[in-house]
Write an enzyme that holds these catalytic residues in place. Sequence first.
Site, short mmCIF file in Angstrom:
data_model
loop_
_atom_site.label_atom_id
_atom_site.label_comp_id
_atom_site.label_asym_id
_atom_site.label_seq_id
_atom_site.Cartn_x
_atom_site.Cartn_y
_atom_site.Cartn_z
N CYS A 124 0.84 -1.19 0.00
CA CYS A 124 0.00 0.00 0.00
C CYS A 124 0.89 1.25 0.00
O CYS A 124 1.76 1.38 0.85
CB CYS A 124 -0.91 -0.02 1.22
SG CYS A 124 -1.71 1.55 1.59
N GLU A 125 0.67 2.13 -0.96
CA GLU A 125 1.53 3.31 -1.03
C GLU A 125 1.26 4.34 0.06
O GLU A 125 2.03 5.26 0.25
CB GLU A 125 1.40 3.98 -2.40
CG GLU A 125 0.05 4.60 -2.69
CD GLU A 125 0.02 5.25 -4.06
OE1 GLU A 125 -0.69 6.26 -4.20
OE2 GLU A 125 0.67 4.76 -5.00
N HIS A 126 0.15 4.17 0.79
CA HIS A 126 -0.18 5.11 1.85
C HIS A 126 0.53 4.79 3.16
O HIS A 126 0.88 5.69 3.91
CB HIS A 126 -1.70 5.13 2.08
CG HIS A 126 -2.47 5.54 0.88
ND1 HIS A 126 -3.72 5.02 0.56
CD2 HIS A 126 -2.18 6.40 -0.13
CE1 HIS A 126 -4.15 5.56 -0.55
NE2 HIS A 126 -3.24 6.39 -0.99
N HIS A 127 0.73 3.48 3.43
CA HIS A 127 1.33 3.09 4.71
C HIS A 127 2.54 2.19 4.56
O HIS A 127 3.18 1.83 5.56
CB HIS A 127 0.28 2.37 5.58
CG HIS A 127 -0.94 3.18 5.86
ND1 HIS A 127 -2.11 3.03 5.16
CD2 HIS A 127 -1.16 4.17 6.77
CE1 HIS A 127 -3.01 3.89 5.62
NE2 HIS A 127 -2.46 4.59 6.59
N GLN A 165 -5.22 -0.63 -4.53
CA GLN A 165 -5.88 -1.74 -5.22
C GLN A 165 -6.69 -1.28 -6.42
O GLN A 165 -6.74 -1.97 -7.46
CB GLN A 165 -6.77 -2.50 -4.24
CG GLN A 165 -7.43 -3.74 -4.85
CD GLN A 165 -8.22 -4.55 -3.84
OE1 GLN A 165 -7.90 -4.55 -2.65
NE2 GLN A 165 -9.26 -5.22 -4.28
N HIS A 193 -6.09 -6.08 3.32
CA HIS A 193 -5.16 -4.97 3.51
C HIS A 193 -4.69 -4.92 4.96
O HIS A 193 -5.49 -4.78 5.88
CB HIS A 193 -5.83 -3.65 3.14
CG HIS A 193 -6.10 -3.51 1.68
ND1 HIS A 193 -5.44 -2.60 0.88
CD2 HIS A 193 -6.95 -4.17 0.85
CE1 HIS A 193 -5.88 -2.70 -0.36
NE2 HIS A 193 -6.81 -3.65 -0.39
N CYS A 195 -3.24 -2.59 6.35
CA CYS A 195 -3.49 -1.27 6.96
C CYS A 195 -4.87 -1.23 7.62
O CYS A 195 -5.13 -0.34 8.44
CB CYS A 195 -3.36 -0.16 5.91
SG CYS A 195 -4.49 -0.30 4.51
#
Length: 235
Positions: A124-127, A165, A193, A195
């Site tokens: 995940c590019e956010h976390h 995703q 996920h 996250c």
Amino acid sequence: MSAENKPATLATGAAAGTKEPIDRSKSPDYLALEAPKVTRSVSPTSYENRVERIANNVHDILGALGEDPTREGLQKTPARYAKALAFFTKGYEENLRDLVNDAVFSEDHNEMVIVRDIDVFSLCEHHLVPFYGKIHIGYIPNKRVLGLSKLARIAEMFSRRLQVQERLTRQVAHAIDEILKPQGVAVVMEASHMCMVMRGVQKPGSSTVTSSMLGVFETQHKTREEFLTLLRHNR
């Protein structure tokens, strides 16, 4: 695709709004299909420099967490993590043109082709924590077919990058659509996920389902239903 006791989030391609029509008279624009794409050298020297930079930063992160980076269990952790992260994102070192490698064949076949249950692992590019699951790919040829292993390789290439995703699902669908110019492409992905499991709402067992429907899969309800029914067959 059993959803027993599992809350699922469904995001469909049609919900994304109006899409620009694809000009099927042109050759695939591989660079546009891979956006956003970083430029990453694959030379041994570049790899070594990259691993060293990541390891140095991980060493500092361990210290910021209150740990002692010099204790026995952590002495080699920065280098291990750096090498692991390089592998997790190896999709940046690959490209569609080389991956396809002329594995497009003329074939008078106009029935649905489906490859189910392709395992995918991404970050995940956010976390920067993993999400993983299965992707299912279907298309209806228009006088041309793609080697079956290439479908899995396309999914693998896009998943081995920092992702969300929704974009991963869309990229796989549009890549196949551009490469083959088929009657239609359908891609469905189911993933868990970390996250959502390890942090935040902390909901183990939840899954997210995304889809991207192009061509006849988007415009013809019966075709779309046939694809979704075949995904559920024998499950």
